[in-house]
Every structure is written in C-alpha cells, then in structure tokens.
Design a protein around this motif. Structure first.
Motif, PDB file in Angstrom:
ATOM      1  N   ALA A 162      -1.544   2.697  20.188  1.00  0.00           N
ATOM      2  CA  ALA A 162      -1.615   3.822  21.122  1.00  0.00           C
ATOM      3  C   ALA A 162      -0.831   5.018  20.594  1.00  0.00           C
ATOM      4  O   ALA A 162      -1.280   6.167  20.672  1.00  0.00           O
ATOM      5  N   GLU A 163       0.360   4.775  20.028  1.00  0.00           N
ATOM      6  CA  GLU A 163       1.151   5.882  19.474  1.00  0.00           C
ATOM      7  C   GLU A 163       0.457   6.493  18.266  1.00  0.00           C
ATOM      8  O   GLU A 163       0.479   7.711  18.082  1.00  0.00           O
ATOM      9  N   ALA A 164      -0.163   5.661  17.434  1.00  0.00           N
ATOM     10  CA  ALA A 164      -0.870   6.169  16.257  1.00  0.00           C
ATOM     11  C   ALA A 164      -2.046   7.056  16.663  1.00  0.00           C
ATOM     12  O   ALA A 164      -2.340   8.060  16.003  1.00  0.00           O
ATOM     13  N   ARG A 165      -2.730   6.695  17.737  1.00  0.00           N
ATOM     14  CA  ARG A 165      -3.831   7.526  18.227  1.00  0.00           C
ATOM     15  C   ARG A 165      -3.330   8.896  18.669  1.00  0.00           C
ATOM     16  O   ARG A 165      -3.933   9.933  18.364  1.00  0.00           O
ATOM     17  N   ARG A 166      -2.204   8.907  19.384  1.00  0.00           N
ATOM     18  CA  ARG A 166      -1.624  10.191  19.795  1.00  0.00           C
ATOM     19  C   ARG A 166      -1.199  11.005  18.574  1.00  0.00           C
ATOM     20  O   ARG A 166      -1.388  12.233  18.533  1.00  0.00           O
ATOM     21  N   THR A 167      -0.638  10.325  17.593  1.00  0.00           N
ATOM     22  CA  THR A 167      -0.219  11.012  16.375  1.00  0.00           C
ATOM     23  C   THR A 167      -1.405  11.661  15.677  1.00  0.00           C
ATOM     24  O   THR A 167      -1.317  12.806  15.211  1.00  0.00           O
ATOM     25  N   ALA A 168      -2.517  10.940  15.602  1.00  0.00           N
ATOM     26  CA  ALA A 168      -3.726  11.489  14.971  1.00  0.00           C
ATOM     27  C   ALA A 168      -4.185  12.749  15.694  1.00  0.00           C
ATOM     28  O   ALA A 168      -4.608  13.729  15.075  1.00  0.00           O
ATOM     29  N   THR A 169      -4.092  12.736  17.020  1.00  0.00           N
ATOM     30  CA  THR A 169      -4.477  13.918  17.809  1.00  0.00           C
ATOM     31  C   THR A 169      -3.575  15.099  17.482  1.00  0.00           C
ATOM     32  O   THR A 169      -4.060  16.209  17.205  1.00  0.00           O
ATOM     33  N   TYR A 170      -2.272  14.891  17.510  1.00  0.00           N
ATOM     34  CA  TYR A 170      -1.339  15.996  17.310  1.00  0.00           C
ATOM     35  C   TYR A 170      -1.394  16.523  15.879  1.00  0.00           C
ATOM     36  O   TYR A 170      -1.276  17.733  15.659  1.00  0.00           O
ATOM     37  N   LEU A 171      -1.575  15.638  14.894  1.00  0.00           N
ATOM     38  CA  LEU A 171      -1.695  16.099  13.513  1.00  0.00           C
ATOM     39  C   LEU A 171      -2.927  16.982  13.343  1.00  0.00           C
ATOM     40  O   LEU A 171      -2.874  18.023  12.673  1.00  0.00           O
ATOM     41  N   SER A 172      -4.028  16.572  13.954  1.00  0.00           N
ATOM     42  CA  SER A 172      -5.249  17.379  13.876  1.00  0.00           C
ATOM     43  C   SER A 172      -5.062  18.724  14.563  1.00  0.00           C
ATOM     44  O   SER A 172      -5.579  19.748  14.101  1.00  0.00           O
ATOM     45  N   LEU A 173      -4.310  18.726  15.664  1.00  0.00           N
ATOM     46  CA  LEU A 173      -4.059  19.971  16.380  1.00  0.00           C
ATOM     47  C   LEU A 173      -3.438  21.015  15.452  1.00  0.00           C
ATOM     48  O   LEU A 173      -3.789  22.193  15.514  1.00  0.00           O
ATOM     49  N   PHE A 174      -2.548  20.585  14.576  1.00  0.00           N
ATOM     50  CA  PHE A 174      -1.861  21.514  13.683  1.00  0.00           C
ATOM     51  C   PHE A 174      -2.542  21.645  12.315  1.00  0.00           C
ATOM     52  O   PHE A 174      -2.001  22.286  11.415  1.00  0.00           O
ATOM     53  N   GLY A 175      -3.734  21.038  12.173  1.00  0.00           N
ATOM     54  CA  GLY A 175      -4.506  21.251  10.956  1.00  0.00           C
ATOM     55  C   GLY A 175      -4.199  20.314   9.809  1.00  0.00           C
ATOM     56  O   GLY A 175      -4.599  20.572   8.670  1.00  0.00           O
ATOM     57  N   TYR A 176      -3.505  19.189  10.069  1.00  0.00           N
ATOM     58  CA  TYR A 176      -3.185  18.236   9.011  1.00  0.00           C
ATOM     59  C   TYR A 176      -4.263  17.153   8.942  1.00  0.00           C
ATOM     60  O   TYR A 176      -4.773  16.709   9.961  1.00  0.00           O
ATOM     61  N   ARG A 177      -4.575  16.707   7.734  1.00  0.00           N
ATOM     62  CA  ARG A 177      -5.663  15.760   7.524  1.00  0.00           C
ATOM     63  C   ARG A 177      -5.148  14.346   7.305  1.00  0.00           C
ATOM     64  O   ARG A 177      -4.363  14.104   6.377  1.00  0.00           O
ATOM     65  N   VAL A 178      -5.596  13.433   8.141  1.00  0.00           N
ATOM     66  CA  VAL A 178      -5.332  12.006   7.951  1.00  0.00           C
ATOM     67  C   VAL A 178      -6.505  11.431   7.163  1.00  0.00           C
ATOM     68  O   VAL A 178      -7.655  11.601   7.556  1.00  0.00           O
ATOM     69  N   ASP A 179      -6.217  10.761   6.034  1.00  0.00           N
ATOM     70  CA  ASP A 179      -7.337  10.247   5.230  1.00  0.00           C
ATOM     71  C   ASP A 179      -7.443   8.725   5.246  1.00  0.00           C
ATOM     72  O   ASP A 179      -8.384   8.162   4.684  1.00  0.00           O
ATOM     73  N   ALA A 180      -6.503   8.036   5.913  1.00  0.00           N
ATOM     74  CA  ALA A 180      -6.607   6.579   6.003  1.00  0.00           C
ATOM     75  C   ALA A 180      -5.607   6.046   7.028  1.00  0.00           C
ATOM     76  O   ALA A 180      -4.597   6.692   7.346  1.00  0.00           O
ATOM     77  N   VAL A 181      -5.924   4.864   7.539  1.00  0.00           N
ATOM     78  CA  VAL A 181      -5.021   4.118   8.409  1.00  0.00           C
ATOM     79  C   VAL A 181      -4.698   2.811   7.699  1.00  0.00           C
ATOM     80  O   VAL A 181      -5.592   2.153   7.150  1.00  0.00           O
ATOM     81  N   ILE A 182      -3.432   2.445   7.679  1.00  0.00           N
ATOM     82  CA  ILE A 182      -3.005   1.192   7.050  1.00  0.00           C
ATOM     83  C   ILE A 182      -2.629   0.205   8.146  1.00  0.00           C
ATOM     84  O   ILE A 182      -1.671   0.433   8.897  1.00  0.00           O
ATOM     85  N   ALA A 183      -3.420  -0.853   8.262  1.00  0.00           N
ATOM     86  CA  ALA A 183      -3.128  -1.923   9.225  1.00  0.00           C
ATOM     87  C   ALA A 183      -2.247  -2.944   8.523  1.00  0.00           C
ATOM     88  O   ALA A 183      -2.716  -3.716   7.680  1.00  0.00           O
ATOM     89  N   ASN A 184      -0.986  -2.941   8.858  1.00  0.00           N
ATOM     90  CA  ASN A 184       0.010  -3.725   8.132  1.00  0.00           C
ATOM     91  C   ASN A 184       0.459  -4.937   8.941  1.00  0.00           C
ATOM     92  O   ASN A 184       0.394  -4.937  10.165  1.00  0.00           O
ATOM     93  N   ARG A 185       0.892  -5.969   8.216  1.00  0.00           N
ATOM     94  CA  ARG A 185       1.465  -7.190   8.795  1.00  0.00           C
ATOM     95  C   ARG A 185       0.448  -7.967   9.624  1.00  0.00           C
ATOM     96  O   ARG A 185       0.747  -8.454  10.720  1.00  0.00           O
ATOM     97  N   LEU A 186      -0.761  -8.088   9.085  1.00  0.00           N
ATOM     98  CA  LEU A 186      -1.778  -8.933   9.711  1.00  0.00           C
ATOM     99  C   LEU A 186      -1.497 -10.391   9.352  1.00  0.00           C
ATOM    100  O   LEU A 186      -1.110 -10.701   8.226  1.00  0.00           O
TER     101      LEU A 186
END
Length: 399
Positions: A229-253
C-alpha cells in the motif's frame, strides 16, 4: 563489457519502506554494474546508513573503493553546508543573536531542517556530471523521506519564482531606513546570492532526475499488505513530480523449496500479495528475489542476490519507459495528462492560476507549469482515464 549510456551517466535510485531491503538491492545492482566493466558509484542518502555494512567496509563522506570499478559513499553534508549555505547561515546567526537567542542555540537554529537532504541531492548531480562514473546508484531514505527529498526542487522553485524577487526588492528598499532606526540585521546581497546558488543547483538536480533517458527509480517491496500500500502511494507521488519508476522489486519471497506445513499459510499469503504486486503495478516489470537463508553482506552474497534478481537483464538498462506528462490534441481541444497511478479521486484537487495547473494528491502538491500553447486556453474538464489524470483545455469561449 557493457557500454555507458550515450546520453551520459545512468542514475538509479532505490527506495521503499524501511526494512524492505533497498540497501541490499542498491548495493547488489551497483556491484553487478561494476562487474560488467562500468565505473560505478553507490551512495546512501539515508541518515541510518547501512551501505557500509552491506560491503563490510567503513564508509564516510568521500567515495571509497569497495571492489573493482566500484566506489561507495555515505553522504556527509557538513562541507556542502558551509560551501553553499555559509552566508545565509551567518546572517541567521546574527538575526537570532540580535533577538536574544543564546549563541549555541542560534548556531543550531541557523541550520534549517532538511538541509542535509538538499545537499544529498546536489551530490547526486555532481557525481553524475563529473565524468568519473558511468553509473550512480542511490540508496535512498525510506519512502516518506524520499518523497520529501525529491519534492524539494519544485518547492524551492515555487519560492524562487514568486517570493524571492519581491522579497529582494523589498529588502533593498527598506534596508537604508531600517539601518537608521534599528540594529536588526538585514539580509544583504550575499544572502540572496547564496539562496540563488542553492536554487540553481537543485534545478539542475531536478532536470537530471526527471530525464527518463538517464534516471530511473526502483521501488523495493516485501509481500506484505502495508508495504504494498505504501509503495502504491509512493508511485503516485513520484509520478506527480515527474519521476519515472522503471521497475518494482518484490523482495524476500518464500522459496518454493520451503515445503514445511508450518509455512503453508505464509506461502499462500505471499502468493496472493505477489499477484497483487504484478497486477497492480503493471505494466512495470516486477523483479523477484527470494528470502535469503543468510544475511546478505559481502561481495559474494550480493553478487548471488543480483544474479537471481536480474538474470539476463542489464541492471543499468531502462526496464520500462513511461510518460509522466503528455499533451495531445483531441479534435478542437487539447488534453494534458499526468500519470497518477493508484490516485484516489477523493484525494485529488485541481486549481488553475495564471500559467500553472495546481495539482494536489493527498499531502503533496505540485505546480505544473503549462506549455505556452495552453496558457491562453481555459480548462473545460478533468477526469481520470485509467491511471492518468486528463485535463481538457479549449480556446476561450469555446468547448
């Protein structure tokens, strides 16, 4: 051997909720890039430094060699503070002293909260433009601090473009009068010049980090509901300021090799959360890393982690291209659309002021400077189209 990007040094920023493994991901990515022959720097902007622990080395404010082609640094903003903020700091000390504040307290108050983060940003730009490195990897602070860090250039730009010119003219006008009627220190041109230098440095950082050909952000998550849930909010706010997310790392599976019935419910929850990550963040690629049986410290273990995470992928490549901001013609209207993944309609607020579109999402606000083609047009509608906010403009009196 990999070749550096033709457009300049590649910058990769890793962020996520505290404890998800972003330092491990950043360190492993940097080591893999260095092993491919690229001159690489990995640096930490997190006040709770753990980068040195990952490499089992003692690090400080200067880049230190930790492997072939690889340097590491834990930022210390003290020198940058004196260099860029010294004149302002001296003025504030005088002002607080005039107001009767004790010398030690005045010294502390003269260092404004968040300045360390500002100088961390300027160091990223300095290293990227130095010509010494092909790749700069940044282990960012936890997500809330990262958002505040990356929004600083926009916030300071707003101040510099609106308040700064008025304030400077006002101070010039009243300085002779105040000097005759009070002993209160008045800001001089050196103070304004220092503020201008800081602004110019941050503006350069913003240009670098919003350049999709050079910079990308990677979100590190664990298969946990609150983390996702926090990562989703982070993706929203980063996009708001024009920053590009190019991948998500799902760690500790949890590894498939774990078959003990005691872990059955845990594995089922992980599988459910992984589906949520892959479907929710699409079309972003999701890189997977299993829970390690041992602490991921030292070059050998970091290399093993990177091999499992990236496989045949180039860790310095652009893993996904998106457009945070897009303008397109639709018949007689023009639509400006802003990528806002996971944005809640109830959290969105829009306003128009002169040549800007003011967008607020939750606690964050951005003033989007409109292109000249839209400044003389009026807003006739706004809606969410999938994961993009679409604002429609038309000629005055039309639509």
């Amino acid at each position: 051997m990999s070749a550096p990007s033709p457009v300049g040094c590649r910058v990769l920023l890793f962020t996520g909720k505290g404890g998800v493994g972003k330092t491990t991901a950043a360190a492993a990515t940097a080591l893999r890039a260095a092993d491919s022959g690229l001159s690489t720097l990995v640096m930490s902007t997190d006040a709770a430094h753990s980068l040195g622990d990952a490499f089992e080395r003692s690090l400080d404010g200067q880049p230190r060699t930790v492997a072939a082609n690889l340097w590491a640094q834990q930022l210390d903003a003290t020198e940058r503070l004196e260099e860029t903020w010294g004149d302002v700091q001296e003025y504030l000390r005088e002002l607080f002293g005039w107001a009767g504040v004790d010398g030690v307290e005045a010294e502390e108050l003269a260092v404004l909260p968040g300045l360390e983060e500002i100088f961390a940003l300027s160091d990223i730009r300095g290293h990227a433009d130095s010509g010494a490195f092909d790749v700069v990897v940044v282990d960012c602070a936890p997500t809330a601090e990262t958002i505040r860090l990356l929004s600083l250039p926009d916030v300071l730009a707003w101040y510099m473009e609106r308040v700064f010119p008025v304030e400077r003219r006002l101070v010039k006008a009243v300085r002779p009068l105040l000097s005759r009627i009070t002993t209160m220190p008045v800001a001089g041109d050196d103070v304004f010049a220092a503020t201008r230098r800081l602004y110019e440095r941050l503006e350069g950082v913003r240009q670098l980090l919003t350049d999709g050909d050079r910079s990308s952000i990677r979100l590190v998550v664990n298969p946990e509901r609150l983390v996702i849930a926090e990562a989703r909010r982070t993706a929203t706010y980063l996009s708001l300021f024009g920053y590009r997310v190019d991948a998500v790392i799902a760690n500790r599976l949890l590894p498939e090799s774990v078959t003990d019935p005691w872990f059955k419910a845990w594995k089922e929850a992980h599988a459910e959360h992984l589906v949520s990550i892959e479907e929710g963040f699409a079309p972003l690629p999701v890189l997977r890393a299993e829970l390690a049986p041992e602490e991921l410290v030292g070059a050998d273990r970091l290399r093993h982690f990177a091999d499992a995470l990236y496989g045949e992928l180039d860790p310095t490549g652009i893993l996904h291209r998106g457009e945070p901001l897009r303008v397109e013609r639709r018949g007689d209207t023009t639509v400006l659309s802003l990528s806002l993944p996971f944005a809640d309609r109830d959290e969105l607020e829009l306003a128009r002021r002169d040549g800007e579109l003011l967008v607020r999402v939750g606690p964050h606000r951005r003033a989007v400077v409109l292109p000249d083609s839209l400044r003389r047009k009026q807003v006739i509608g706004a809606t969410m189209e999938g994961q993009r906010l679409a604002v429609t403009f038309a000629e005055q009196g039309g639509g």
